[in-house]
Design an enzyme around this catalytic site. Structure first.
Site, PDB file in Angstrom:
ATOM      1  N   ASP A   1      -3.026   8.086   7.844  1.00  0.00           N
ATOM      2  CA  ASP A   1      -3.916   7.202   8.614  1.00  0.00           C
ATOM      3  C   ASP A   1      -3.064   6.471   9.644  1.00  0.00           C
ATOM      4  OD1 ASP A   1      -2.588   5.246   7.179  1.00  0.00           O
ATOM      5  OD2 ASP A   1      -4.334   4.661   5.965  1.00  0.00           O
TER       6      ASP A   1
ATOM      7  N   HIS B   1       0.060   4.914   6.995  1.00  0.00           N
ATOM      8  CA  HIS B   1       0.641   5.450   5.761  1.00  0.00           C
ATOM      9  C   HIS B   1       1.072   6.891   5.899  1.00  0.00           C
ATOM     10  CE1 HIS B   1      -2.095   2.113   4.568  1.00  0.00           C
ATOM     11  NE2 HIS B   1      -0.975   1.750   3.961  1.00  0.00           N
TER      12      HIS B   1
ATOM     13  N   SER C   1       0.808  -1.221   0.000  1.00  0.00           N
ATOM     14  CA  SER C   1       0.000   0.000   0.000  1.00  0.00           C
ATOM     15  C   SER C   1       0.842   1.273   0.000  1.00  0.00           C
ATOM     16  CB  SER C   1      -0.926   0.005   1.216  1.00  0.00           C
ATOM     17  OG  SER C   1      -0.175  -0.202   2.397  1.00  0.00           O
TER      18      SER C   1
END
Ligand SMILES: *[C@@H]1O[C@H](CO)[C@@H](O)[C@H](O)[C@H]1NC(C)=O
Ligand SMILES: *[C@@H]1O[C@H](CO)[C@@H](O)[C@H](O)[C@H]1NC(C)=O
Ligand SMILES: *[C@@H]1O[C@H](CO)[C@@H](O)[C@H](O)[C@H]1NC(C)=O
Ligand SMILES: *[C@@H]1O[C@H](CO)[C@@H](O)[C@H](O)[C@H]1NC(C)=O
Ligand SMILES: *[C@@H]1O[C@H](CO)[C@@H](O)[C@H](O)[C@H]1NC(C)=O
Ligand SMILES: *[C@@H]1O[C@H](CO)[C@@H](O)[C@H](O)[C@H]1NC(C)=O
Length: 356
Positions: free
Chosen positions: A320, A323, A40
Site C-alpha cells: 500500500d 507497507h 504496523s
C-alpha cells in the site's frame, strides 16, 4: 549452527530477490521465546478490535497469507513473521489480542498500527497501543508467565534467553511530525531536536524492557520513509527519486539510535542490544516498482477495502502507500537475521544475537 548459517549465506548470495526462498529450520527454535514490539510493520491483528483507521483486517490485505486476512498490513508475511521462521518457530507468535486463549510461552506480538515512541503519535488515526502501553502489556505477560511456570527463578532465566525485536519510530514521523495540521512537534522542534527527544524517550523505554528481563534486544532503525508511495505523492520529490527532507529527518534519528545502542551495551553488561540498519538493507532492494503501491490506496495510504491488488506482487516493493510487500519483507528479514554487509547490523545480526 555454523553450517546452517553457511547455507543461508550461500543461498542469499546466489538468490535473486525473485527466486528468494527462506530456509526453514526443522526442530526446536534457537531460543525459547520471541517478543515483538512495534507498529504496523509488525502488527498481526492487535488493532482489529480498536476504533482506528489503522487496521488491516480486510481484503486485499492477507491475499498471500496462509490464513488470509488477519490484520497484517501486507499481502503475506510481515518481517517479524519471517524472522520468527528463521529463528525456527514453526508457528507465528500470537498477537497480544489473541493471548487469552493462545500460547504465551513462545512469546507475544504487541505490534500496533499507528503506534509510536510518543504517546500522542497516531491519534489522528484513532486508538493504538503506544510503545509505553506495549511495555505495560509486556509486564502483565511476564507476570502471567511467572504464574504459569510456578518458579520465579526459572521464569527470570527463561525470559533472558528470548529474542526481543522493536521496530518503532516510523509513526513519530508519518503520523506526527509530518502532519503539522494535527501535531505541534514540527513547530516546537527542528528535525535535529526532534530526533534527540525521540531518542531520549526511546532510551527510557529500552531500559524498561531491560528491567522487565529482556537481554537479547534487536532495535530497528528507520527505513527510507521519504521513498514510500504515500509520502512521494503527498509531498512531491522535486525531481529526486524520494522526498529528501523526510529521509534526512529520519536519518538523524538513525544516527542517534546507533550510539544509543552502544551506550546501552556499555551500561548493561549482561545484556546484548543490537542496531538493525534497515536503510542499509533496503538500499539494495530488488523489486522493479519501488515507488508505487500494489493495491489501490485510500487518501490515508491504506488499501481501498475489497479492491483488487496488482497480480504480480513480487514486482512491487510497497503493497500500500507505506507497507512493504512480503517479498520486500523477506529481504529485510533475511538480512536482519544474517547480515550481508557489516553495515546491516551492529554489533550483531539476529542469528548471532540468538546464539550469544
Ligand atoms: C488533522 O488536520 C486536518 C487538517 O487541518 C483536519 O481536517 C483533521 O480533522 C485533523 N484530524 C484530527 C484527527 O485531528
Ligand atoms: C526453579 O528453577 C530453578 C532454575 O531453573 C531451578 O534451579 C530450581 O530447582 C527450580 N525450583 C523448583 C522448586 O523447582
Ligand atoms: C538532505 O541532506 C543532504 C546531505 O546532507 C543535503 O545535501 C540535502 O540538501 C538535504 N536535502 C533536504 C531537502 O534537506
Ligand atoms: C546504515 O547503512 C548505511 C549504508 O550502508 C550507512 O551509510 C549508514 O551510516 C548506516 N547507518 C547508521 C546509523 O549506522
Ligand atoms: C517512479 O519511478 C519511475 C522510474 O524512476 C519514474 O519514471 C516515475 O515517475 C516514478 N513515479 C512516481 C509516482 O514518482
Ligand atoms: C512477474 O514479474 C517478474 C519480474 O519482472 C517476471 O519474471 C514474471 O514473469 C512476472 N510474472 C507474472 C505472472 O506476470
Amino acid at each position: 549452527m555454523a553450517s546452517k548459517l553457511g547455507l543461508l549465506f550461500g543461498i542469499l548470495k546466489t538468490a535473486t530477490l525473485m527466486s528468494f526462498q527462506i530456509v526453514f529450520v526443522i526442530g526446536e527454535p534457537q531460543v525459547p521465546c520471541y517478543f515483538i514490539f512495534g507498529d504496523s510493520l509488525v502488527d498481526s491483528g492487535n488493532n482489529n478490535g480498536l476504533v482506528t483507521a489503522a487496521k488491516a483486517n480486510y481484503t486485499p490485505y492477507g491475499v498471500d497469507f496462509p490464513q488470509g486476512v488477519t490484520g497484517r498490513f501486507t499481502n503475506g508475511l510481515t518481517m517479524a513473521d519471517i524472522i520468527g521462521q528463521l529463528l525456527g518457530f514453526s508457528n507465528f507468535i500470537p498477537s497480544y489480542a489473541m493471548t487469552n486463549n493462545g500460547e504465551i510461552n513462545s512469546g507475544v506480538n504487541y505490534g500496533s498500527g499507528g503506534a509510536g515512541i510518543r504517546d500522542e503519535t497516531g491519534r489522528n488515526l484513532g486508538d493504538r497501543i503506544s510503545m509505553n502501553k506495549q511495555l505495560l502489556r509486556h509486564a502483565t505477560i511476564v507476570s502471567r508467565l511467572s504464574n504459569l511456570q510456578r518458579n520465579k527463578t526459572f521464569t527470570n532465566e527463561y525470559i533472558q534467553k528470548c529474542i526481543y525485536i522493536i521496530y518503532m519510530g516510523s509513526n513519530d514521523y508519518i503520523n506526527n511530525y509530518l502532519m503539522p495540521n494535527n501535531y505541534s512537534t514540527s513547530t516546537k522542534y527542528t528535525p535535529d531536536q526532534y530526533a534527540t527527544v525521540l531518542i531520549q524517550q526511546y532510551s527510557q523505554q529500552l531500559k524498561s524492557l531491560y528491567e522487565l528481563g529482556a537481554r537479547k534486544i534487536a532495535v530497528f532503525g528507520l527505513g527510507f520513509i521519504g521513498c514510500t508511495p504515500y509520502e512521494i505523492s503527498t509531498f512531491g520529490t522535486n525531481g529526486e527519486p524520494c522526498v529528501e527532507s523526510i529521509n534526512n529527518a529520519t536519518m538523524l534519528f538513525n544516527k542517534r539510535l546507533k550510539p544509543l545502542i552502544d551506550d546501552l551495551n556499555n551500561a548493561f553488561f549482561d545484556a546484548r542490544f543490537t542496531f538493525i540498519n534497515i536503510s542499509s538493507i533496503s538500499a539494495s532492494q530488488g523489486a522493479v516498482l519501488t515507488n508505487v503501491s500494489c493495491c489501490q490506496t485510500r487518501s490515508d495510504g491504506q488499501c481501498v477495502p475489497n479492491s483488487v491488488p496488482c497480480s504480480n506482487r513480487t514486482m512491487y516493493t510497497y503493497y500500500d502507500g507505506f507497507h512493504p510487500t512480503e517479498i520486500a519483507n523477506r529481504l529485510l528479514a533475511s538480512r536482519s537475521y544474517a547480515a550481508l554487509s557489516p553495515m546491516d547490523a551492529s554489533p550483531y545480526d539476529i542469528s548471532h544475537l540468538a546464539q550469544l
